[in-house]
Design a protein around this motif. Sequence first.
Motif, PDB file in Angstrom:
ATOM      1  N   SER A   7       0.829  -1.212   0.000  1.00 51.99           N
ATOM      2  CA  SER A   7       0.000   0.000   0.000  1.00 51.99           C
ATOM      3  C   SER A   7       0.863   1.261   0.000  1.00 51.99           C
ATOM      4  N   ALA A   8       1.902   1.253   0.842  1.00 56.57           N
ATOM      5  CA  ALA A   8       2.776   2.426   0.916  1.00 56.57           C
ATOM      6  C   ALA A   8       3.522   2.649  -0.396  1.00 56.57           C
ATOM      7  N   LEU A   9       4.055   1.563  -0.971  1.00 60.27           N
ATOM      8  CA  LEU A   9       4.784   1.693  -2.229  1.00 60.27           C
ATOM      9  C   LEU A   9       3.862   2.137  -3.360  1.00 60.27           C
ATOM     10  N   SER A  10       2.645   1.622  -3.375  1.00 59.38           N
ATOM     11  CA  SER A  10       1.687   2.036  -4.394  1.00 59.38           C
ATOM     12  C   SER A  10       1.366   3.521  -4.280  1.00 59.38           C
ATOM     13  N   ALA A  11       1.165   4.003  -3.059  1.00 63.37           N
ATOM     14  CA  ALA A  11       0.864   5.421  -2.851  1.00 63.37           C
ATOM     15  C   ALA A  11       2.026   6.310  -3.300  1.00 63.37           C
ATOM     16  N   VAL A  12       3.256   5.892  -3.004  1.00 64.58           N
ATOM     17  CA  VAL A  12       4.426   6.682  -3.399  1.00 64.58           C
ATOM     18  C   VAL A  12       4.552   6.739  -4.918  1.00 64.58           C
ATOM     19  N   LEU A  13       4.377   5.597  -5.565  1.00 65.61           N
ATOM     20  CA  LEU A  13       4.503   5.562  -7.023  1.00 65.61           C
ATOM     21  C   LEU A  13       3.423   6.401  -7.708  1.00 65.61           C
ATOM     22  N   ILE A  14       2.203   6.325  -7.204  1.00 63.52           N
ATOM     23  CA  ILE A  14       1.120   7.113  -7.800  1.00 63.52           C
ATOM     24  C   ILE A  14       1.354   8.605  -7.579  1.00 63.52           C
ATOM     25  N   ALA A  15       1.842   8.967  -6.397  1.00 62.68           N
ATOM     26  CA  ALA A  15       2.138  10.378  -6.129  1.00 62.68           C
ATOM     27  C   ALA A  15       3.242  10.886  -7.055  1.00 62.68           C
ATOM     28  N   SER A 183       7.664   9.263 -19.764  1.00 61.00           N
ATOM     29  CA  SER A 183       7.768   7.798 -19.711  1.00 61.00           C
ATOM     30  C   SER A 183       7.754   7.313 -18.273  1.00 61.00           C
ATOM     31  N   ALA A 184       8.509   7.986 -17.402  1.00 59.80           N
ATOM     32  CA  ALA A 184       8.547   7.588 -15.992  1.00 59.80           C
ATOM     33  C   ALA A 184       7.188   7.771 -15.338  1.00 59.80           C
ATOM     34  N   SER A 185       6.454   8.813 -15.721  1.00 57.21           N
ATOM     35  CA  SER A 185       5.132   9.036 -15.147  1.00 57.21           C
ATOM     36  C   SER A 185       4.187   7.885 -15.483  1.00 57.21           C
ATOM     37  N   VAL A 186       4.211   7.422 -16.725  1.00 61.21           N
ATOM     38  CA  VAL A 186       3.343   6.308 -17.131  1.00 61.21           C
ATOM     39  C   VAL A 186       3.741   5.026 -16.420  1.00 61.21           C
ATOM     40  N   VAL A 187       5.039   4.766 -16.328  1.00 55.87           N
ATOM     41  CA  VAL A 187       5.514   3.537 -15.676  1.00 55.87           C
ATOM     42  C   VAL A 187       5.172   3.543 -14.192  1.00 55.87           C
ATOM     43  N   PHE A 188       5.380   4.656 -13.520  1.00 58.40           N
ATOM     44  CA  PHE A 188       5.075   4.736 -12.085  1.00 58.40           C
ATOM     45  C   PHE A 188       3.580   4.551 -11.831  1.00 58.40           C
ATOM     46  N   ALA A 189       2.746   5.180 -12.667  1.00 59.85           N
ATOM     47  CA  ALA A 189       1.300   5.050 -12.477  1.00 59.85           C
ATOM     48  C   ALA A 189       0.851   3.608 -12.686  1.00 59.85           C
ATOM     49  N   ALA A 190       1.334   2.976 -13.748  1.00 60.24           N
ATOM     50  CA  ALA A 190       0.929   1.598 -14.023  1.00 60.24           C
ATOM     51  C   ALA A 190       1.416   0.656 -12.919  1.00 60.24           C
ATOM     52  N   THR A 191       2.641   0.830 -12.454  1.00 56.97           N
ATOM     53  CA  THR A 191       3.172  -0.034 -11.395  1.00 56.97           C
ATOM     54  C   THR A 191       2.422   0.172 -10.091  1.00 56.97           C
ATOM     55  N   GLY A 192       2.140   1.439  -9.764  1.00 58.81           N
ATOM     56  CA  GLY A 192       1.411   1.716  -8.532  1.00 58.81           C
ATOM     57  C   GLY A 192       0.015   1.113  -8.525  1.00 58.81           C
ATOM     58  N   ILE A 193      -0.648   1.107  -9.678  1.00 60.66           N
ATOM     59  CA  ILE A 193      -1.982   0.511  -9.755  1.00 60.66           C
ATOM     60  C   ILE A 193      -1.913  -1.007  -9.669  1.00 60.66           C
ATOM     61  N   VAL A 194      -0.913  -1.608 -10.320  1.00 63.23           N
ATOM     62  CA  VAL A 194      -0.805  -3.071 -10.343  1.00 63.23           C
ATOM     63  C   VAL A 194      -0.548  -3.638  -8.959  1.00 63.23           C
ATOM     64  N   ILE A 195       0.318  -2.999  -8.184  1.00 67.53           N
ATOM     65  CA  ILE A 195       0.684  -3.561  -6.872  1.00 67.53           C
ATOM     66  C   ILE A 195      -0.265  -3.110  -5.764  1.00 67.53           C
ATOM     67  N   ALA A 196      -1.241  -2.263  -6.086  1.00 67.79           N
ATOM     68  CA  ALA A 196      -2.151  -1.776  -5.054  1.00 67.79           C
ATOM     69  C   ALA A 196      -3.064  -2.906  -4.573  1.00 67.79           C
ATOM     70  N   LEU A 197      -3.423  -2.852  -3.294  1.00 67.27           N
ATOM     71  CA  LEU A 197      -4.357  -3.842  -2.749  1.00 67.27           C
ATOM     72  C   LEU A 197      -5.769  -3.588  -3.280  1.00 67.27           C
ATOM     73  N   ARG A 198      -6.145  -2.320  -3.393  1.00 69.46           N
ATOM     74  CA  ARG A 198      -7.449  -1.941  -3.942  1.00 69.46           C
ATOM     75  C   ARG A 198      -7.203  -1.135  -5.216  1.00 69.46           C
ATOM     76  N   ARG A 199      -7.299  -1.809  -6.325  1.00 68.83           N
ATOM     77  CA  ARG A 199      -6.878  -1.199  -7.579  1.00 68.83           C
ATOM     78  C   ARG A 199      -7.840  -0.110  -8.056  1.00 68.83           C
ATOM     79  N   ARG A 200      -9.132  -0.295  -7.790  1.00 69.46           N
ATOM     80  CA  ARG A 200     -10.069   0.763  -8.195  1.00 69.46           C
ATOM     81  C   ARG A 200      -9.774   2.058  -7.450  1.00 69.46           C
ATOM     82  N   ARG A 201      -9.483   1.924  -6.180  1.00 70.81           N
ATOM     83  CA  ARG A 201      -9.136   3.120  -5.407  1.00 70.81           C
ATOM     84  C   ARG A 201      -7.826   3.723  -5.915  1.00 70.81           C
ATOM     85  N   ALA A 202      -6.885   2.890  -6.319  1.00 72.59           N
ATOM     86  CA  ALA A 202      -5.621   3.398  -6.868  1.00 72.59           C
ATOM     87  C   ALA A 202      -5.844   4.129  -8.183  1.00 72.59           C
ATOM     88  N   VAL A 203      -6.725   3.585  -9.033  1.00 75.53           N
ATOM     89  CA  VAL A 203      -7.045   4.258 -10.295  1.00 75.53           C
ATOM     90  C   VAL A 203      -7.725   5.592 -10.023  1.00 75.53           C
TER      91      VAL A 203
END
Length: 299
Positions: A7-15, A183-203
Amino acid sequence: MPPRVRSALSAVLIALACLLAPLGALSAWATYGLGDSERYEATMAPLAADDDVRDAIAAGVTEDILREVHVRPRLQGPVNHFVRDAVRSFTETEAYRTAWEAANLAAHDAVMRALREDHEGAVTVDLAPVTERVKRRLADDHMPLADRIPVEHAEITVLEAEDLARLRKGFHVLEVAGFWLPSASVVFAATGIVIALRRRRAVLATGLGTAVGAALLGVAIMVGRKLTLDDLPPDVSRTAAGAVYDALTETLRFVSWLLLALGLTVSLAAALTQAYTRRRRPAEAPRPAPAEPPTHVGA
């Protein structure tokens, strides 16, 4: 990976993705928009017909002409009016548009060449090629005495030496960031959504963050416009400079609106699907089995 770490890593990547999105748009605009000669020429060409720009050019040329022509004080008003009308009429001709495009392209090429090479000293532009193009255009239009127009080497300074080193460092950074930040923005967003526990909330968070970043980019463009116009010398037309600023930042403003619409659309879609899923779950929950009647055992 433990749930808290995910959850923490997903939040950091999305931010990080939401932060890099507007910065990537800004760097890509500077690199591929302002740095490309053809795009720059296509951006500046319509300004030749802008009334504010033509008025500013007519006023500047008239002032330069009258500075070299000495007339009696009582004739200054009529001569000023006559020269200004003549110059203003010239800005409606094809020769003026040719001169405008040639001068802008020459200045752009000189600045880009100085930024990409180890150029020292002020950046200057020789107006002789511009004069030659105008002369050739007037001759093609069969204007009398066009062949007698002198083609002199008159240089104007478009970038001072003290500003060149600072701009060169910033431009090199933008050239690298123009590709890697988006490119980094797209990769970070996709990775953060994939590893999130609640993906809809991450999206949903990614969409809202992108929309906020786009809104901040739009505000930065407006603030930059105000600061740029406020910093101009008093003899420079604010309306003409504003028209040039708006033309140069048109693509960037379009990208900011596009990111804002995209972020809001993604977040709205995520919120709707999440609400639909919550409403559907209770209806699909299996009903409890009916209790069996008690069995009486005879004594």
